[in-house]
Design a protein around this motif. Structure first.
Motif, mmCIF file in Angstrom:
data_model
loop_
_atom_site.group_PDB
_atom_site.id
_atom_site.type_symbol
_atom_site.label_atom_id
_atom_site.label_comp_id
_atom_site.label_asym_id
_atom_site.label_seq_id
_atom_site.Cartn_x
_atom_site.Cartn_y
_atom_site.Cartn_z
ATOM 1 N N SER A 58 0.803 -1.300 -0.114
ATOM 2 C CA SER A 58 -0.203 -0.025 0.016
ATOM 3 C C SER A 58 0.755 1.199 0.095
ATOM 4 O O SER A 58 1.810 1.237 0.975
ATOM 5 C CB SER A 58 -0.881 -0.064 1.174
ATOM 6 O OG SER A 58 -1.673 1.125 1.261
ATOM 7 N N GLY A 59 0.601 2.106 -0.913
ATOM 8 C CA GLY A 59 1.332 3.242 -1.041
ATOM 9 C C GLY A 59 0.402 4.439 -0.963
ATOM 10 O O GLY A 59 -0.181 4.548 0.091
ATOM 11 N N ALA A 82 3.856 7.617 2.525
ATOM 12 C CA ALA A 82 3.994 6.294 3.301
ATOM 13 C C ALA A 82 3.624 5.380 2.422
ATOM 14 O O ALA A 82 3.202 5.313 1.367
ATOM 15 C CB ALA A 82 2.908 6.340 4.468
ATOM 16 N N ALA A 83 4.222 4.154 2.903
ATOM 17 C CA ALA A 83 4.154 2.970 2.239
ATOM 18 C C ALA A 83 4.218 1.742 3.151
ATOM 19 O O ALA A 83 4.918 1.968 4.106
ATOM 20 C CB ALA A 83 5.005 2.785 1.195
ATOM 21 N N ASP A 84 3.394 0.895 2.944
ATOM 22 C CA ASP A 84 3.319 -0.439 3.617
ATOM 23 C C ASP A 84 4.198 -1.682 2.789
ATOM 24 O O ASP A 84 3.872 -1.601 1.751
ATOM 25 C CB ASP A 84 2.015 -0.998 3.762
ATOM 26 C CG ASP A 84 1.136 0.038 4.908
ATOM 27 O OD1 ASP A 84 1.653 0.811 5.610
ATOM 28 O OD2 ASP A 84 -0.047 -0.124 4.864
ATOM 29 N N ILE A 85 5.451 -2.141 3.505
ATOM 30 C CA ILE A 85 6.130 -2.874 2.821
ATOM 31 C C ILE A 85 6.478 -4.239 3.464
ATOM 32 O O ILE A 85 6.187 -4.174 4.808
ATOM 33 C CB ILE A 85 7.443 -2.006 2.746
ATOM 34 C CG1 ILE A 85 8.106 -1.658 3.796
ATOM 35 C CG2 ILE A 85 7.102 -0.807 1.571
ATOM 36 C CD1 ILE A 85 9.524 -1.230 3.781
ATOM 37 N N SER A 115 2.434 -7.945 10.564
ATOM 38 C CA SER A 115 2.243 -8.374 9.077
ATOM 39 C C SER A 115 2.698 -7.534 8.187
ATOM 40 O O SER A 115 3.066 -8.175 7.033
ATOM 41 C CB SER A 115 0.750 -8.278 8.917
ATOM 42 O OG SER A 115 -0.006 -9.208 9.824
ATOM 43 N N TRP A 116 3.213 -6.180 8.442
ATOM 44 C CA TRP A 116 3.998 -5.304 7.417
ATOM 45 C C TRP A 116 4.654 -4.212 8.393
ATOM 46 O O TRP A 116 4.328 -4.157 9.437
ATOM 47 C CB TRP A 116 2.859 -4.852 6.394
ATOM 48 C CG TRP A 116 1.812 -3.910 7.016
ATOM 49 C CD1 TRP A 116 1.815 -2.604 6.986
ATOM 50 C CD2 TRP A 116 0.637 -4.327 7.362
ATOM 51 N NE1 TRP A 116 0.688 -1.965 7.400
ATOM 52 C CE2 TRP A 116 -0.070 -3.078 7.676
ATOM 53 C CE3 TRP A 116 -0.175 -5.515 7.459
ATOM 54 C CZ2 TRP A 116 -1.469 -3.066 8.214
ATOM 55 C CZ3 TRP A 116 -1.407 -5.397 7.901
ATOM 56 C CH2 TRP A 116 -1.993 -4.276 8.220
ATOM 57 N N VAL A 117 5.457 -3.662 7.323
ATOM 58 C CA VAL A 117 6.124 -2.388 8.078
ATOM 59 C C VAL A 117 5.615 -1.104 7.338
ATOM 60 O O VAL A 117 5.782 -1.086 6.065
ATOM 61 C CB VAL A 117 7.494 -2.559 7.699
ATOM 62 C CG1 VAL A 117 8.162 -1.146 8.398
ATOM 63 C CG2 VAL A 117 8.125 -3.733 8.749
ATOM 64 N N HIS A 118 5.083 -0.284 8.161
ATOM 65 C CA HIS A 118 4.830 1.125 7.468
ATOM 66 C C HIS A 118 5.968 1.930 7.582
ATOM 67 O O HIS A 118 6.403 1.905 8.615
ATOM 68 C CB HIS A 118 3.689 1.583 8.261
ATOM 69 C CG HIS A 118 3.327 3.132 7.996
ATOM 70 N ND1 HIS A 118 2.095 3.663 7.440
ATOM 71 C CD2 HIS A 118 3.785 4.360 8.636
ATOM 72 C CE1 HIS A 118 2.184 4.948 7.335
ATOM 73 N NE2 HIS A 118 3.264 5.069 8.157
#
Length: 145
Positions: A58-59, A82-85, A115-118
């Motif tokens: 997600s960007g 921001a991005a979720d990576i 679950s992810w890194v923001h």
């Protein structure tokens, strides 16, 4: 359109939710420039650091999309900051700790629900690190690291 050598505008605005609901998730010029700054200053150096591609889940999210998915009303995703990576071969926690220990100029990093890194970037960066979990009552809890 390439935002940096390894990141495109298309991948930074891609959203299955937007597609399903017919939402145009096209950023304006300022939001696009912010996405480019995020890619150049954080995501490209991170790609070099880990030696592998970065998966962006997600960007950018416009306010309609952000609201639809339950994002924070002040989310940096809406500004293109921001991005979720994730990175194949790294657990969420490993990636989170690697970034914290690096000299990357991030504004905020959040290890979300394991679950992810923001990760976010703006002109003046706080280097704030948080973990997000759910408590016994299923309430979201933010903890400073």
């Amino acid at each position: 359109m390439n935002l940096s050598p390894h990141f495109t505008l298309a991948e930074m605005i891609r959203s299955e939710s937007a597609s399903r609901h017919g939402i145009d998730n096209t950023p304006n010029a300022t939001q696009t420039k912010n996405l480019q700054n995020l890619c150049i200053n954080v995501l490209e150096p991170l790609r070099t650091l880990v030696g592998k591609p970065i998966n962006v889940s997600s960007g950018f999210r416009n306010p309609t999309l952000n609201s639809l998915i339950g994002g924070s009303p002040t989310s940096q995703h809406m500004k293109g900051e921001a991005a979720d990576i994730s990175v194949e071969g790294f657990t969420t926690e490993q990636l989170f700790l690697l970034i914290i220990s690096s000299s990357l100029p991030f504004d905020q990093i959040i290890q979300e629900f394991n679950s992810w890194v923001h990760i976010s970037y703006k002109k003046t960066n706080r280097r704030e690190a948080l973990r997000v979990t759910k408590n016994a009552q299923n309430k979201t809890v933010y903890t400073k690291v």
